[in-house]
Design a protein around this motif. Sequence first.
Motif, short mmCIF file in Angstrom:
data_model
loop_
_atom_site.label_atom_id
_atom_site.label_comp_id
_atom_site.label_asym_id
_atom_site.label_seq_id
_atom_site.Cartn_x
_atom_site.Cartn_y
_atom_site.Cartn_z
N VAL A 1 0.92 -1.16 -0.05
CA VAL A 1 0.22 0.00 -0.04
C VAL A 1 0.92 1.23 -0.06
O VAL A 1 1.82 1.26 0.99
CB VAL A 1 -0.80 0.05 1.25
N LEU A 2 0.74 1.97 -1.09
CA LEU A 2 1.67 3.19 -1.14
C LEU A 2 0.82 4.54 -0.91
O LEU A 2 -0.26 4.41 -1.31
CB LEU A 2 2.19 3.25 -2.76
N LYS A 3 1.50 5.42 -0.09
CA LYS A 3 1.01 6.74 0.28
C LYS A 3 2.06 7.53 -0.31
O LYS A 3 2.95 8.07 0.20
CB LYS A 3 1.13 6.71 1.75
N PRO A 4 1.54 8.14 -1.58
CA PRO A 4 2.52 9.26 -2.02
C PRO A 4 2.46 10.48 -1.46
O PRO A 4 1.53 10.77 -0.70
CB PRO A 4 2.04 9.28 -3.72
N SER A 5 3.37 11.40 -1.96
CA SER A 5 3.05 12.82 -1.07
C SER A 5 2.12 13.53 -1.85
O SER A 5 1.46 13.44 -2.77
CB SER A 5 4.50 13.59 -1.60
N GLU A 6 1.64 14.21 -0.84
CA GLU A 6 0.23 15.01 -0.95
C GLU A 6 0.70 15.97 -2.29
O GLU A 6 -0.27 16.67 -3.06
CB GLU A 6 -0.20 15.85 0.03
N PHE A 7 1.81 16.38 -2.74
CA PHE A 7 2.22 17.18 -3.72
C PHE A 7 2.42 16.59 -5.00
O PHE A 7 2.48 17.33 -6.01
CB PHE A 7 3.43 18.03 -3.20
N THR A 8 2.48 15.33 -5.03
CA THR A 8 2.75 14.66 -6.25
C THR A 8 1.98 13.24 -6.38
O THR A 8 2.46 12.14 -6.40
CB THR A 8 4.33 14.11 -6.45
N PRO A 9 0.67 13.24 -6.34
CA PRO A 9 -0.11 12.01 -6.14
C PRO A 9 -0.41 11.48 -7.48
O PRO A 9 -0.51 10.19 -7.77
CB PRO A 9 -1.41 12.45 -5.53
#
Length: 510
Positions: A165-173
């Motif tokens: 499960v990946l949580k990318p940055s809120e700036f680069t989803p």
Amino acid sequence: MSVALASEAATLRICSPANGEFVGEVEIDTVESVRAAVGKARNGQPEWGARSIRERCEVMLRVRQKLLENTDLIVENAAKENGKPRHEGLLHEVMTQLELLTYFAAESERILAPQSIPMRLLKQRTSYIQYQPRGVVAIIAPWNFPNHLGFGGVAMALFAGNAVVLKPSEFTPLSAQLLRRLYIEAGVPEACLQVVNGYGDVGAALIDSGVDFVEFTGSVATGKKVAAMCGERLIPCVMELGGKAPALVMDDANLDRALGAVLWGGFANAGQVCASIERLLVHEKVYDAFVPKLVERVKALRVGDASASSDIDLGPLVNRRQLDIVAALVEDAVAKGATVACGGHRIEGPGFFYAPTVLTNVTTDMDIVNRETFGPVVPVMKVSSEAEAILEANRSHLGLLAYVFTRSGSRGRRIAEQIRAGTVMVNDVLATAAAAETPWGGLKQSGLGITHSDEGLRGLCEARHINYDAVPWLSRELWWFPYEAKNLPLLRRLINLLYGSGLGRLFKAS
Ligand code: NAD
């Protein structure tokens, strides 16, 4: 303990950091949807984990092919949502991933094969380690390499047989949306690759959702919170945190090579690299020959919007906050006596641009020397000896990367061995980030554990120790019950023979 979400917005709206234009949006996850994503991954993992390593590698080679076919899309995405120059999109976002997929597709069977342990004393028994998937791996990623960083971890976790499960940055989803689609089209089971979106609280909810392992890449401050959460739940984690890489240009350095390397190492990705050169230590004997040339080259760097032109060297900083941090660090340095040799200011207009900057007359009391900058600024200090250069290089709470420039191979290695950093490169910069076979990880507050490398892949597995009888017909051991007085002298004699007489030295692990 459970985590509640603080953010009220329903979507992340992404605008280009270069020109402010709307690029796309994604829905923010809730605690419930994060739990559901982890549940799906948990249900999907046993089938993926039960496949042979070779079968998994075949799927991952199809992923490589998909990425290759969609190179332009990936580069375009990184230019739009992250402001990344296209050359860097190709090198840092695409090629690094292709290389990682190639290495682990070729080597995972060897790396994850059971490892036998030669026995020293218990010759009647045999031991080996077997590597089993951990289960569900959470990857929490930053924004500076939205494809390579998040998906390097995703790929390795999948090679090892985990669901992710990946949580990318809120700036680069947006990059993560694209890559997930490509992975699934290539044959990775949909359930085994989940992406959840949102701010830090979504990351915290993910850690709280029963995952088995956390790979976190980000700032030291957040890393400490994440490590504390993992500690609370007693789940293993890898922390890839900030850097403050020193570059040591020694008096016998090949100055042309050092110049090109420092330029690239200091300003690639507008300095937003954990491995960026953030402290330049130049020997006094070459200072006057080196620093003015560096300043000339920095002045010639072209700053611009990557989605409008391919002829640029630097894009913008990722957001207003990062721009403010960089500007404040430069202001602090100037207030304390630093000289702006070039740059030193924001660039007017749309976008979060900062002029490539070299600071001289820098002293150790300045924040620019002590705190991570993460921007296009290289502060320069003059050193008068090898010992002083090493002392200064080590004077940091961070220890991710370091660089040494010298024509002498033996001197380079001697200096490198005295610097406390996860990786020290001699006469080069940044490049091992793309060498998947080498370890990537920081010392001191730069992190815990490593990614990449054989050891990094094994770290994504549970290492289970199996010990079995090599001499199956032995019916009992001397030290078992019942304890009988008559056996004590025999045991004492045995202990004396092994550790008092030197006989024990005859035993070798084999
Ligand atoms: P950050 O710490 O602000 O955020 C990183 C990620 O953590 C984001 O996805 C964020 O949403 C999430 N997050 C924030 N708070 C959280 C919480 N309480 N619980 C769980 N997740 C949370 O870092 P950033 O600004 O995105 O990235 C820049 C930093 O990353 C720099 O310090 C840089 O040096 C570091 N970095 C390190 C490496 C490395 O390999 N060591 C690589 C790239 C970047």
